[in-house]
Design a protein around this motif. Structure first.
Motif, PDB file in Angstrom:
ATOM      1  N   ARG A 191       5.724 -10.393  -7.996  1.00  0.00           N
ATOM      2  CA  ARG A 191       5.501 -11.370  -9.314  1.00  0.00           C
ATOM      3  C   ARG A 191       5.852 -12.939  -8.672  1.00  0.00           C
ATOM      4  O   ARG A 191       5.107 -13.486  -8.927  1.00  0.00           O
ATOM      5  CB  ARG A 191       6.530 -11.023 -10.289  1.00  0.00           C
ATOM      6  CG  ARG A 191       6.083  -9.658 -11.258  1.00  0.00           C
ATOM      7  CD  ARG A 191       6.783  -9.662 -12.402  1.00  0.00           C
ATOM      8  NE  ARG A 191       7.786  -9.635 -12.527  1.00  0.00           N
ATOM      9  CZ  ARG A 191       9.079  -8.917 -12.312  1.00  0.00           C
ATOM     10  NH1 ARG A 191       8.661  -7.329 -12.151  1.00  0.00           N
ATOM     11  NH2 ARG A 191      10.332  -9.065 -12.412  1.00  0.00           N
ATOM     12  N   GLN A 192       6.945 -12.714  -7.991  1.00  0.00           N
ATOM     13  CA  GLN A 192       7.563 -14.105  -7.403  1.00  0.00           C
ATOM     14  C   GLN A 192       6.394 -14.798  -6.587  1.00  0.00           C
ATOM     15  O   GLN A 192       6.049 -15.930  -6.663  1.00  0.00           O
ATOM     16  CB  GLN A 192       8.867 -14.130  -6.769  1.00  0.00           C
ATOM     17  CG  GLN A 192       9.312 -15.304  -6.288  1.00  0.00           C
ATOM     18  CD  GLN A 192       9.859 -16.283  -7.407  1.00  0.00           C
ATOM     19  OE1 GLN A 192       9.935 -15.795  -8.767  1.00  0.00           O
ATOM     20  NE2 GLN A 192       9.483 -17.577  -7.424  1.00  0.00           N
ATOM     21  N   GLN A 193       5.876 -13.853  -5.522  1.00  0.00           N
ATOM     22  CA  GLN A 193       4.879 -14.424  -4.592  1.00  0.00           C
ATOM     23  C   GLN A 193       3.335 -14.736  -5.552  1.00  0.00           C
ATOM     24  O   GLN A 193       2.769 -15.704  -5.138  1.00  0.00           O
ATOM     25  CB  GLN A 193       4.459 -13.458  -3.623  1.00  0.00           C
ATOM     26  CG  GLN A 193       5.661 -13.389  -2.766  1.00  0.00           C
ATOM     27  CD  GLN A 193       5.274 -12.670  -1.318  1.00  0.00           C
ATOM     28  OE1 GLN A 193       4.374 -12.515  -0.905  1.00  0.00           O
ATOM     29  NE2 GLN A 193       6.525 -12.455  -0.610  1.00  0.00           N
ATOM     30  N   LEU A 194       3.121 -13.955  -6.406  1.00  0.00           N
ATOM     31  CA  LEU A 194       1.652 -14.213  -6.976  1.00  0.00           C
ATOM     32  C   LEU A 194       1.961 -15.586  -7.889  1.00  0.00           C
ATOM     33  O   LEU A 194       1.072 -16.450  -8.014  1.00  0.00           O
ATOM     34  CB  LEU A 194       1.625 -12.999  -8.171  1.00  0.00           C
ATOM     35  CG  LEU A 194       0.994 -11.955  -7.560  1.00  0.00           C
ATOM     36  CD1 LEU A 194       0.929 -10.735  -8.791  1.00  0.00           C
ATOM     37  CD2 LEU A 194      -0.205 -12.232  -6.968  1.00  0.00           C
ATOM     38  N   PRO A 254       0.860  -1.180   0.270  1.00  0.00           N
ATOM     39  CA  PRO A 254       0.088   0.098  -0.146  1.00  0.00           C
ATOM     40  C   PRO A 254       0.770   1.533  -0.071  1.00  0.00           C
ATOM     41  O   PRO A 254       0.375   2.405  -0.522  1.00  0.00           O
ATOM     42  CB  PRO A 254      -0.801  -0.356   1.286  1.00  0.00           C
ATOM     43  CG  PRO A 254      -0.189  -1.048   1.963  1.00  0.00           C
ATOM     44  CD  PRO A 254       0.565  -2.020   1.291  1.00  0.00           C
ATOM     45  N   ASP A 255       1.916   1.414   0.545  1.00  0.00           N
ATOM     46  CA  ASP A 255       3.000   2.604   0.527  1.00  0.00           C
ATOM     47  C   ASP A 255       3.537   2.762  -0.881  1.00  0.00           C
ATOM     48  O   ASP A 255       3.648   3.893  -1.098  1.00  0.00           O
ATOM     49  CB  ASP A 255       4.054   2.380   1.500  1.00  0.00           C
ATOM     50  CG  ASP A 255       4.869   1.198   1.075  1.00  0.00           C
ATOM     51  OD1 ASP A 255       4.437  -0.053   0.862  1.00  0.00           O
ATOM     52  OD2 ASP A 255       6.170   1.192   1.318  1.00  0.00           O
ATOM     53  N   LYS A 256       3.340   1.608  -1.651  1.00  0.00           N
ATOM     54  CA  LYS A 256       3.745   2.096  -3.273  1.00  0.00           C
ATOM     55  C   LYS A 256       2.504   1.899  -4.100  1.00  0.00           C
ATOM     56  O   LYS A 256       2.799   1.589  -5.334  1.00  0.00           O
ATOM     57  CB  LYS A 256       4.896   0.896  -3.542  1.00  0.00           C
ATOM     58  CG  LYS A 256       5.851   0.941  -2.844  1.00  0.00           C
ATOM     59  CD  LYS A 256       6.890   2.187  -2.829  1.00  0.00           C
ATOM     60  CE  LYS A 256       8.158   1.994  -2.186  1.00  0.00           C
ATOM     61  NZ  LYS A 256       8.985   3.342  -2.205  1.00  0.00           N
ATOM     62  N   ARG A 257       1.251   2.119  -3.562  1.00  0.00           N
ATOM     63  CA  ARG A 257       0.329   2.008  -4.283  1.00  0.00           C
ATOM     64  C   ARG A 257       0.173   0.405  -4.903  1.00  0.00           C
ATOM     65  O   ARG A 257      -0.350   0.411  -6.131  1.00  0.00           O
ATOM     66  CB  ARG A 257      -0.053   2.995  -5.179  1.00  0.00           C
ATOM     67  CG  ARG A 257      -0.334   4.261  -4.624  1.00  0.00           C
ATOM     68  CD  ARG A 257      -0.581   5.458  -5.631  1.00  0.00           C
ATOM     69  NE  ARG A 257       0.090   5.859  -6.785  1.00  0.00           N
ATOM     70  CZ  ARG A 257      -0.259   6.280  -7.783  1.00  0.00           C
ATOM     71  NH1 ARG A 257      -1.462   7.025  -7.939  1.00  0.00           N
ATOM     72  NH2 ARG A 257       0.628   6.473  -8.914  1.00  0.00           N
ATOM     73  N   ASN A 258       0.553  -0.465  -4.213  1.00  0.00           N
ATOM     74  CA  ASN A 258       0.624  -1.665  -4.697  1.00  0.00           C
ATOM     75  C   ASN A 258       1.259  -2.081  -6.232  1.00  0.00           C
ATOM     76  O   ASN A 258       0.905  -2.755  -6.799  1.00  0.00           O
ATOM     77  CB  ASN A 258      -0.929  -2.347  -4.906  1.00  0.00           C
ATOM     78  CG  ASN A 258      -1.613  -2.385  -3.344  1.00  0.00           C
ATOM     79  OD1 ASN A 258      -0.794  -2.711  -2.524  1.00  0.00           O
ATOM     80  ND2 ASN A 258      -2.742  -2.191  -3.470  1.00  0.00           N
ATOM     81  N   ALA A 259       2.375  -1.211  -6.154  1.00  0.00           N
ATOM     82  CA  ALA A 259       3.225  -1.422  -7.506  1.00  0.00           C
ATOM     83  C   ALA A 259       3.689  -2.824  -7.502  1.00  0.00           C
ATOM     84  O   ALA A 259       3.995  -3.465  -6.505  1.00  0.00           O
ATOM     85  CB  ALA A 259       4.409  -0.552  -7.604  1.00  0.00           C
ATOM     86  N   ILE A 260       3.892  -3.437  -8.615  1.00  0.00           N
ATOM     87  CA  ILE A 260       4.392  -4.806  -8.920  1.00  0.00           C
ATOM     88  C   ILE A 260       5.753  -4.790  -9.284  1.00  0.00           C
ATOM     89  O   ILE A 260       6.318  -4.375 -10.187  1.00  0.00           O
ATOM     90  CB  ILE A 260       3.333  -5.412 -10.220  1.00  0.00           C
ATOM     91  CG1 ILE A 260       2.103  -5.295  -9.651  1.00  0.00           C
ATOM     92  CG2 ILE A 260       4.112  -6.884 -10.170  1.00  0.00           C
ATOM     93  CD1 ILE A 260       1.274  -5.950 -11.001  1.00  0.00           C
ATOM     94  N   ASP A 261       6.554  -5.476  -8.385  1.00  0.00           N
ATOM     95  CA  ASP A 261       8.071  -5.664  -8.512  1.00  0.00           C
ATOM     96  C   ASP A 261       8.387  -6.983  -8.379  1.00  0.00           C
ATOM     97  O   ASP A 261       7.391  -7.819  -8.541  1.00  0.00           O
ATOM     98  CB  ASP A 261       8.846  -4.814  -7.441  1.00  0.00           C
ATOM     99  CG  ASP A 261       8.635  -5.492  -5.974  1.00  0.00           C
ATOM    100  OD1 ASP A 261       7.833  -6.457  -5.835  1.00  0.00           O
ATOM    101  OD2 ASP A 261       9.027  -4.861  -5.032  1.00  0.00           O
ATOM    102  N   HIS A 262       9.651  -7.336  -8.457  1.00  0.00           N
ATOM    103  CA  HIS A 262       9.953  -9.050  -8.730  1.00  0.00           C
ATOM    104  C   HIS A 262       9.537  -9.856  -7.479  1.00  0.00           C
ATOM    105  O   HIS A 262       8.813 -10.892  -7.596  1.00  0.00           O
ATOM    106  CB  HIS A 262      11.481  -8.962  -8.607  1.00  0.00           C
ATOM    107  CG  HIS A 262      11.928 -10.227  -8.955  1.00  0.00           C
ATOM    108  ND1 HIS A 262      12.065 -11.439  -7.829  1.00  0.00           N
ATOM    109  CD2 HIS A 262      12.224 -10.899 -10.018  1.00  0.00           C
ATOM    110  CE1 HIS A 262      12.235 -12.497  -8.207  1.00  0.00           C
ATOM    111  NE2 HIS A 262      12.705 -12.250  -9.769  1.00  0.00           N
ATOM    112  N   ALA A 263       9.366  -9.087  -6.215  1.00  0.00           N
ATOM    113  CA  ALA A 263       8.962  -9.856  -5.096  1.00  0.00           C
ATOM    114  C   ALA A 263       7.347 -10.218  -5.336  1.00  0.00           C
ATOM    115  O   ALA A 263       6.997 -11.070  -4.969  1.00  0.00           O
ATOM    116  CB  ALA A 263       9.244  -9.007  -3.803  1.00  0.00           C
TER     117      ALA A 263
END
Length: 264
Positions: A34-37, A23-32
């Protein structure tokens, strides 16, 4: 212990929900993320009790898209590795044999829109804003959007919204077919979960085969009829058809989860 960047729960029978949690990054998608998804989705798709998936974001925001700072300073090798990592997740979502519903609350941008377009249903609110910022960043649209977006809205509309840079608001998204359902902002997630719960009741084998053929259209009538023969030969001999036929004969609603018409 660090806070997980993806949350998972079961908000309805046979429905699993994955929420991006930055939420602090407006739920931006980074490697972590993507990996968890990828890991969580893979596990859920291997669980026979899961018959539908919902994607969303924590605290009423779907996602601001790809995490731009994480894209800076890459070598060509790293850039290619990043895209391959994205594509693993794209393929997992697109090829999921169960219905996938995305709840675009607040903002949905870039990569997050690509994620949603890989699924089967998209729910938006009156105040939802959908953004395609790729060209502004000097990038080509990714996450498969040059295929999935025109399939949804048509080529001329896709070309316009990808190039003009203007936000697509919820009502417009619904009007052009980018979203399937438009509701009040406060009802987006609840509606997505309710739709997933309804879709979870569909016959799983038949749905998976139908989805595969819709995602990979035949190139000729002969090919389509051959695929149709193969699919229907399997389904006609399956337990779901036994249940569907019993429900038809006895004038009741088919239950493809419990299958009361299947004699054991």
């Amino acid at each position: 212990m660090s806070t997980p960047v993806v949350l998972v729960d079961r908000p309805a029978p046979h429905v699993a929900r994955l929420l991006i949690n930055r939420p602090d990054k407006r739920n931006a998608i980074d490697h972590a993320v993507r990996q968890q998804l990828t890991e969580m989705l893979g596990a859920l798709l291997g669980d026979a009790s899961v018959r539908a998936i919902v994607f969303g974001g924590a605290q009423g925001v779907f996602s601001a898209g790809g995490d731009v700072p994480s894209m800076v300073g890459l070598t060509e090798t790293q850039a290619r590795e990043r895209m391959r990592h994205i594509h693993l997740l794209c393929q997992l979502i697109a090829e999921a044999g169960v219905p996938v519903v995305s709840a675009i609350e607040g903002i949905g941008a870039g990569a997050a829109v690509g994620l949603a377009l890989m699924g089967d249903r998209i729910v938006v609110g009156e105040g939802t804003k959908i953004l395609f910022p790729f060209l502004k960043l000097g990038l080509v649209p990714d996450w498969g959007q040059l295929l999935t977006l025109p399939r949804r809205v048509g080529l001329p509309v896709a070309r316009r919204i990808l190039t003009d840079g203007a936000p697509v608001h919820g009502p417009q998204a619904h009007r052009i077919g980018l979203a399937d359902t438009l509701v009040a902002d406060a009802q987006v997630m609840a509606t997505a979960v309710a739709q997933a719960a309804d879709l979870a009741l569909l016959p799983r084998e038949a749905f998976a085969r139908m989805k595969l053929r819709l995602n990979h259209p035949s190139t000729s009538l002969a090919e389509e009829l051959a695929r149709e023969e193969n699919d229907q030969a399997v389904c006609l001999l399956g337990a779901d058809f036994v249940e569907g036929h019993d429900a038809y004969v006895n004038k009741r609603t088919a239950d493809f989860v419990g299958r009361p018409g299947v004699r054991r």
